[in-house]
Design a protein around this motif. Sequence first.
Motif, PDB file in Angstrom:
ATOM      1  N   LEU A  96      19.114  -0.542  57.040  1.00  0.00           N
ATOM      2  CA  LEU A  96      19.834   0.093  55.946  1.00  0.00           C
ATOM      3  C   LEU A  96      18.858   0.750  54.970  1.00  0.00           C
ATOM      4  O   LEU A  96      17.648   0.553  55.039  1.00  0.00           O
ATOM      5  N   ALA A  97      19.426   1.531  54.050  1.00  0.00           N
ATOM      6  CA  ALA A  97      18.627   2.205  53.034  1.00  0.00           C
ATOM      7  C   ALA A  97      19.501   2.514  51.834  1.00  0.00           C
ATOM      8  O   ALA A  97      20.727   2.585  51.944  1.00  0.00           O
ATOM      9  N   VAL A  98      18.885   2.711  50.692  1.00  0.00           N
ATOM     10  CA  VAL A  98      19.604   3.269  49.551  1.00  0.00           C
ATOM     11  C   VAL A  98      19.678   4.786  49.757  1.00  0.00           C
ATOM     12  O   VAL A  98      18.813   5.373  50.420  1.00  0.00           O
ATOM     13  N   PRO A  99      20.715   5.441  49.225  1.00  0.00           N
ATOM     14  CA  PRO A  99      20.886   6.875  49.502  1.00  0.00           C
ATOM     15  C   PRO A  99      19.758   7.749  48.978  1.00  0.00           C
ATOM     16  O   PRO A  99      19.464   8.792  49.556  1.00  0.00           O
ATOM     17  N   ASN A 100      19.141   7.347  47.867  1.00  0.00           N
ATOM     18  CA  ASN A 100      18.083   8.171  47.293  1.00  0.00           C
ATOM     19  C   ASN A 100      17.162   7.289  46.475  1.00  0.00           C
ATOM     20  O   ASN A 100      17.497   6.138  46.160  1.00  0.00           O
ATOM     21  N   LEU A 101      16.000   7.823  46.130  1.00  0.00           N
ATOM     22  CA  LEU A 101      15.002   7.105  45.346  1.00  0.00           C
ATOM     23  C   LEU A 101      14.389   8.047  44.332  1.00  0.00           C
ATOM     24  O   LEU A 101      14.391   9.274  44.514  1.00  0.00           O
ATOM     25  N   ALA A 102      13.848   7.461  43.273  1.00  0.00           N
ATOM     26  CA  ALA A 102      13.145   8.248  42.264  1.00  0.00           C
ATOM     27  C   ALA A 102      11.768   8.654  42.791  1.00  0.00           C
ATOM     28  O   ALA A 102      11.375   8.315  43.909  1.00  0.00           O
ATOM     29  N   SER A 103      11.001   9.344  41.960  1.00  0.00           N
ATOM     30  CA  SER A 103       9.698   9.839  42.381  1.00  0.00           C
ATOM     31  C   SER A 103       8.726   8.724  42.709  1.00  0.00           C
ATOM     32  O   SER A 103       7.777   8.920  43.457  1.00  0.00           O
ATOM     33  N   LEU A 104       8.923   7.558  42.105  1.00  0.00           N
ATOM     34  CA  LEU A 104       8.046   6.428  42.377  1.00  0.00           C
ATOM     35  C   LEU A 104       8.885   5.176  42.586  1.00  0.00           C
ATOM     36  O   LEU A 104       9.888   4.964  41.903  1.00  0.00           O
ATOM     37  N   PRO A 105       8.500   4.335  43.550  1.00  0.00           N
ATOM     38  CA  PRO A 105       9.283   3.149  43.878  1.00  0.00           C
ATOM     39  C   PRO A 105       8.920   1.926  43.053  1.00  0.00           C
ATOM     40  O   PRO A 105       9.428   0.835  43.296  1.00  0.00           O
ATOM     41  N   HIS A 106       8.049   2.106  42.047  1.00  0.00           N
ATOM     42  CA  HIS A 106       7.530   0.988  41.279  1.00  0.00           C
ATOM     43  C   HIS A 106       8.491   0.539  40.179  1.00  0.00           C
ATOM     44  O   HIS A 106       8.270  -0.498  39.545  1.00  0.00           O
ATOM     45  N   ASN A 218       3.584  26.505  41.687  1.00  0.00           N
ATOM     46  CA  ASN A 218       2.400  26.032  42.404  1.00  0.00           C
ATOM     47  C   ASN A 218       2.754  25.466  43.776  1.00  0.00           C
ATOM     48  O   ASN A 218       2.137  25.813  44.785  1.00  0.00           O
ATOM     49  N   HIS A 219       3.740  24.546  43.808  1.00  0.00           N
ATOM     50  CA  HIS A 219       4.079  23.865  45.055  1.00  0.00           C
ATOM     51  C   HIS A 219       5.592  23.694  45.167  1.00  0.00           C
ATOM     52  O   HIS A 219       6.265  23.387  44.179  1.00  0.00           O
ATOM     53  N   ALA A 220       6.112  23.842  46.371  1.00  0.00           N
ATOM     54  CA  ALA A 220       7.490  23.468  46.697  1.00  0.00           C
ATOM     55  C   ALA A 220       7.425  22.293  47.669  1.00  0.00           C
ATOM     56  O   ALA A 220       6.765  22.384  48.709  1.00  0.00           O
ATOM     57  N   TRP A 221       8.078  21.185  47.303  1.00  0.00           N
ATOM     58  CA  TRP A 221       8.111  19.981  48.142  1.00  0.00           C
ATOM     59  C   TRP A 221       9.512  19.846  48.720  1.00  0.00           C
ATOM     60  O   TRP A 221      10.495  19.733  47.976  1.00  0.00           O
ATOM     61  N   LEU A 222       9.594  19.853  50.049  1.00  0.00           N
ATOM     62  CA  LEU A 222      10.882  19.720  50.734  1.00  0.00           C
ATOM     63  C   LEU A 222      10.889  18.419  51.536  1.00  0.00           C
ATOM     64  O   LEU A 222       9.974  18.166  52.328  1.00  0.00           O
ATOM     65  N   LYS A 223      11.905  17.622  51.327  1.00  0.00           N
ATOM     66  CA  LYS A 223      12.099  16.380  52.068  1.00  0.00           C
ATOM     67  C   LYS A 223      13.362  16.569  52.903  1.00  0.00           C
ATOM     68  O   LYS A 223      14.452  16.728  52.350  1.00  0.00           O
ATOM     69  N   ARG A 224      13.203  16.584  54.233  1.00  0.00           N
ATOM     70  CA  ARG A 224      14.274  16.998  55.128  1.00  0.00           C
ATOM     71  C   ARG A 224      14.516  15.976  56.224  1.00  0.00           C
ATOM     72  O   ARG A 224      13.607  15.262  56.650  1.00  0.00           O
ATOM     73  N   PRO A 269      10.178   9.131  47.638  1.00  0.00           N
ATOM     74  CA  PRO A 269       9.296   9.115  46.461  1.00  0.00           C
ATOM     75  C   PRO A 269       8.110  10.061  46.681  1.00  0.00           C
ATOM     76  O   PRO A 269       7.695  10.316  47.817  1.00  0.00           O
ATOM     77  N   HIS A 270       7.554  10.552  45.588  1.00  0.00           N
ATOM     78  CA  HIS A 270       6.348  11.363  45.689  1.00  0.00           C
ATOM     79  C   HIS A 270       5.103  10.488  45.853  1.00  0.00           C
ATOM     80  O   HIS A 270       4.079  10.966  46.344  1.00  0.00           O
ATOM     81  N   PHE A 271       5.203   9.218  45.407  1.00  0.00           N
ATOM     82  CA  PHE A 271       4.019   8.370  45.339  1.00  0.00           C
ATOM     83  C   PHE A 271       4.190   7.116  46.189  1.00  0.00           C
ATOM     84  O   PHE A 271       5.273   6.538  46.264  1.00  0.00           O
ATOM     85  N   ARG A 272       3.104   6.681  46.808  1.00  0.00           N
ATOM     86  CA  ARG A 272       3.108   5.493  47.649  1.00  0.00           C
ATOM     87  C   ARG A 272       3.205   4.240  46.787  1.00  0.00           C
ATOM     88  O   ARG A 272       2.592   4.158  45.714  1.00  0.00           O
ATOM     89  N   LEU A 273       3.914   3.244  47.294  1.00  0.00           N
ATOM     90  CA  LEU A 273       4.077   1.992  46.564  1.00  0.00           C
ATOM     91  C   LEU A 273       2.754   1.289  46.348  1.00  0.00           C
ATOM     92  O   LEU A 273       2.537   0.649  45.311  1.00  0.00           O
ATOM     93  N   GLU A 274       1.834   1.386  47.296  1.00  0.00           N
ATOM     94  CA  GLU A 274       0.603   0.617  47.217  1.00  0.00           C
ATOM     95  C   GLU A 274      -0.430   1.215  46.269  1.00  0.00           C
ATOM     96  O   GLU A 274      -1.506   0.639  46.065  1.00  0.00           O
ATOM     97  N   PHE A 275      -0.125   2.377  45.671  1.00  0.00           N
ATOM     98  CA  PHE A 275      -1.047   3.013  44.741  1.00  0.00           C
ATOM     99  C   PHE A 275      -0.408   3.127  43.364  1.00  0.00           C
ATOM    100  O   PHE A 275       0.815   3.080  43.218  1.00  0.00           O
ATOM    101  N   SER A 276      -1.255   3.328  42.351  1.00  0.00           N
ATOM    102  CA  SER A 276      -0.735   3.629  41.019  1.00  0.00           C
ATOM    103  C   SER A 276      -0.048   4.988  41.064  1.00  0.00           C
ATOM    104  O   SER A 276      -0.617   5.948  41.609  1.00  0.00           O
TER     105      SER A 276
END
Length: 413
Positions: A96-106, A218-224, A269-276
Motif C-alpha cells: 500500500l501507499a499514501v496517495p501523495n507526499l510532501a517534498s520531504l518525508p521527515h 531553471n528546472h522542471a521536475w516531472l514525477k510520472r 518527495p524531492h529529498f531522501r529520508l536518510e539525508f537532511s
Amino acid sequence: MSDVVKNWAGNITFGARRLHRPAGLPQLQDLVAAGGPLRILGSGHSFNRMADTTGDLVSLAGLPRVVEISADRATVRVDGGIRYGELVGPLEAAGLAVPNLASLPHISVAGAVTTATHGSGVRNRNLAASVAAIELIRGDGELVTLRRGDEDFAGAVVGLGALGVITALTLDVVPAFEIRQYVYDDLPRASLEQHLPEILSAGYSVSLFTNWAGADINHAWLKRTEPMPEGLFFGARPADGPRHPVPGVAADNATEQFGVPGPSHARLPHFRLEFSPSTGAELQSEWMVPLDRALEAIDAVARVREQVAAVVQVNELRTVAADDLWLSMNYQRDSLGLHFTWIADTAAVLPVVAALEEQLAPLAARPHWGKVFTLDAPTVRSRYPRFADFRALVQRYDPKGVFRNAWLDDILG
C-alpha cells in the motif's frame, strides 16, 4: 526549560517553560487537564510562531508508533507523533501507499495535516484531504473522534492546533505504485505563456524551480507513472546529471532521477529520508492562488523579480487540487502554489515577502499557515469563507483557551 528548543530552520527559539514528551495517552490527557497553555510540537518544520507558547510544549514523538491497516485495506490508522518516513515502510510492506507526499518525508503526519501541507499534482489534493477520521483531546480533556461526513469534520482537520491534541489519524491509502522522476533544464518562459496547463499536468506530480536570475525556469521536475518520451520538454533539455532543487547545490540528498522507477515514497518527495532535507539554513514562504490565474501569479512575481532574486534560494511552482476543508489553502479552488525558499536572513526577507503579498493581493493569495507571511490577520480571515464557523468551532472545543497562544489569538481575532 533546561534545553533550548528551536524549530527546524533555527529561526524560532520557543519560549516555553517546559517540553513534555509523554509516553502514552494517559500522560497526555493529564497534561491537557492541567489547563495549559499548551502547544503541540511536531517535527518543527514551521517558520513562524504558530507552535510557540509561554506555557508548555508537548512532543508526541514518544508515543507508541501505531500503523493499523483496515480489513478492507482502504485506510490506515496512525498515532499522532508518527512521521511520513516512519509510515511509508510498513505500508510498502503491505503493498500500500499514501496517495501523495510532501517534498520531504521527515515531517510529522499530524503537523502536515493540521496546516494543510501538500505535495503536487493537478489531480492530487493536499495531505489533509486524505484524512478519513481524526482523534483528538479537546481542551476539556475529552477524547473525541470525528469521521468524514460528521458535522465538525471539515472544520477540524486543518485545525492549526487550536481544537486539541491530535492523538491518531485514519488516512486513505491506495495500492502501492511506482514513480519515475525526470528533470529538465532551462524551460523557456515562452513555453509557460503557450503551454502552462499542459506542462503542469505532464506528470503525476510536477514542480518548476527558478531562482529568478532570469525569465526562464531553471528546472522542471516531472514525477510520472509512465516513461517520458525522449527529447525536449516544451523546449527544456533533459538534465545531464542529477539535480538539487536549489540551483548549484550538490544533488546528494535529492531523490533518484533519470526515469529510474521506484516506490512512490522514494520518488514523490524531492529529498531522501536518510539525508537532511533541502539546504537547512533557510526561511520559507508559500502562497496559494487560483490555478486558472497561474500566469497572472507568475507575472506578479516577475514584477518584483530583482527583489526576489536578491534573497531567494529557489522558488517552486506546483499545483494542488481543491478540497472542502474549511481552513485549507485549497478550499474550493484548484491552486497554484508559489513556494519560496529564502536565505536565512529575516530582516532581508520580510520586506520582499510584503512586496510579493502586495503583488499577489488581486489573486486573493492564501499564505501557508506554517510559513513566513506578513499579511494582517483580518486579511487572512477574509480569504476563508468558513472562517467564522471555524472560530465558533474553536470556542466549542477549547472554551478555556488551553491550546491558545499569541499567534492564534491574532489569527482568530
